[in-house]
Design a protein around this motif. Structure first.
Motif, PDB file in Angstrom:
ATOM      1  N   LEU A   1       0.833  -1.204   0.000  1.00 49.69           N
ATOM      2  CA  LEU A   1       0.000   0.000   0.000  1.00 49.69           C
ATOM      3  C   LEU A   1       0.870   1.257   0.000  1.00 49.69           C
ATOM      4  N   GLY A   2       1.926   1.229   0.807  1.00 51.07           N
ATOM      5  CA  GLY A   2       2.820   2.386   0.857  1.00 51.07           C
ATOM      6  C   GLY A   2       3.485   2.648  -0.478  1.00 51.07           C
ATOM      7  N   ALA A   3       3.927   1.584  -1.135  1.00 58.31           N
ATOM      8  CA  ALA A   3       4.568   1.740  -2.438  1.00 58.31           C
ATOM      9  C   ALA A   3       3.602   2.315  -3.459  1.00 58.31           C
ATOM     10  N   PHE A   4       2.352   1.828  -3.437  1.00 55.63           N
ATOM     11  CA  PHE A   4       1.345   2.339  -4.368  1.00 55.63           C
ATOM     12  C   PHE A   4       1.084   3.817  -4.123  1.00 55.63           C
ATOM     13  N   LEU A   5       0.915   4.186  -2.873  1.00 54.79           N
ATOM     14  CA  LEU A   5       0.625   5.577  -2.549  1.00 54.79           C
ATOM     15  C   LEU A   5       1.816   6.492  -2.833  1.00 54.79           C
ATOM     16  N   ASP A   6       3.028   5.948  -2.690  1.00 51.47           N
ATOM     17  CA  ASP A   6       4.245   6.719  -2.967  1.00 51.47           C
ATOM     18  C   ASP A   6       4.660   6.665  -4.424  1.00 51.47           C
ATOM     19  N   LYS A   7       3.912   5.902  -5.230  1.00 55.09           N
ATOM     20  CA  LYS A   7       4.191   5.739  -6.662  1.00 55.09           C
ATOM     21  C   LYS A   7       5.604   5.193  -6.905  1.00 55.09           C
ATOM     22  N   ARG A   8       5.915   4.107  -6.191  1.00 54.73           N
ATOM     23  CA  ARG A   8       7.186   3.417  -6.352  1.00 54.73           C
ATOM     24  C   ARG A   8       6.933   1.925  -6.398  1.00 54.73           C
TER      25      ARG A   8
END
Length: 261
Positions: free
Chosen positions: A248-255
């Motif tokens: 989820l963090g990667a998706f929200l951070d666009k990474r």
């Protein structure tokens, strides 16, 4: 502002997801409004059929970005409650005692695929795209899984749940998610043709025919409720896990997430 548009045309209740600026993505308001609208349609004796569609370019992109931020920060209990609300929506659509048509005007992802799978008849525009992409976030399509598996079969579900791949309308039709694919300009004509067929049948017979088909497949509302509770537990646990938090963090951070090759 309302998240859905509800209009009546004769005995047809048309319900449109109406958040085109975010591709009709789910948030708490849309889930609540759509659940209520489906319950109302099922109880209204003047309604003979329900058409579900989206405004703008998409049918539904699944979870709203801000909703996903809330998921990432929420406790396991809060995530469970959140998942149960979505599960109740899709279960309500599955068992609404009227014929339902999904008019798939564009892309459907995640929970949007769940709505498509829960409808009785599905007609899609040939440019529409589909995906069950949850594994890319370290998650699974838990609460929609009973409806998707019932629509496309376990063999296809295993493939798509594991790969998270995007597929087109022709493939969606081949595997059983869609019943018919038409050019975008012919979508309304195809829906109207199906509505005309439905209008010739007895409404009581249609209610019983729908129940019969589901019963013969071993699908009943009580069992669906039990599965919803189990699947809400699963997705809540995954969302607060290390992998779910990274995804989820990667998706929200666009990474890319740490596990991605």
């Amino acid at each position: 502002m309302p998240a859905i548009l509800v209009t009546d045309h004769g005995g047809v209740r048309r319900i449109a997801l109406d958040r085109p600026d975010v591709h009709n993505a789910f948030d708490d308001a849309l889930i609540a409004e759509l659940t209520t609208a489906l319950v109302d349609a099922g109880q209204d004796s003047a309604v003979r059929a329900v058409v579900l569609t989206g405004t703008g370019a998409s049918f539904s992109a699944g979870a709203d970005l801000n909703w996903m931020r809330g998921m990432a920060a929420a406790s396991e209990q809060e995530n469970r409650e959140d998942s149960l609300r979505l599960a109740a929506l899709v279960r309500t659509l599955q068992f609404v005692p009227k014929p339902t048509i999904a008019r798939v005007n564009g892309a459907a992802y995640g929970g949007g695929v769940g709505l498509v799978a829960a409808c009785d008849i599905v007609i899609g525009a040939e440019h529409a795209k589909f995906g069950l992409t949850e594994v890319k976030l370290g998650l699974v399509p838990a609460v929609i899984s009973p409806y998707v598996v019932a629509a496309i079969g376990v063999r296809q579900a295993r493939r798509l749940f594991l790969t998270g791949e995007t597929f087109d309308a022709a493939e969606a039709c081949r595997i059983g998610l869609l019943h018919r694919v038409v050019p975008a300009e012919a979508l309304d004509e195809a829906v109207d043709f199906t509505l005309a067929l439905l209008a010739k049948a007895g409404p009581q017979a249609q209610r019983e025919a729908k129940r019969l088909a589901l019963r013969m497949a071993g699908i009943d509302e009580e069992r669906a409720g039990r599965l919803d509770a189990e699947n809400a537990e699963l997705i809540a646990r995954l969302r607060v896990s290390d992998e779910g938090q990274e995804g989820l963090g990667a998706f929200l951070d666009k990474r890319a997430p740490g596990w991605a090759a």
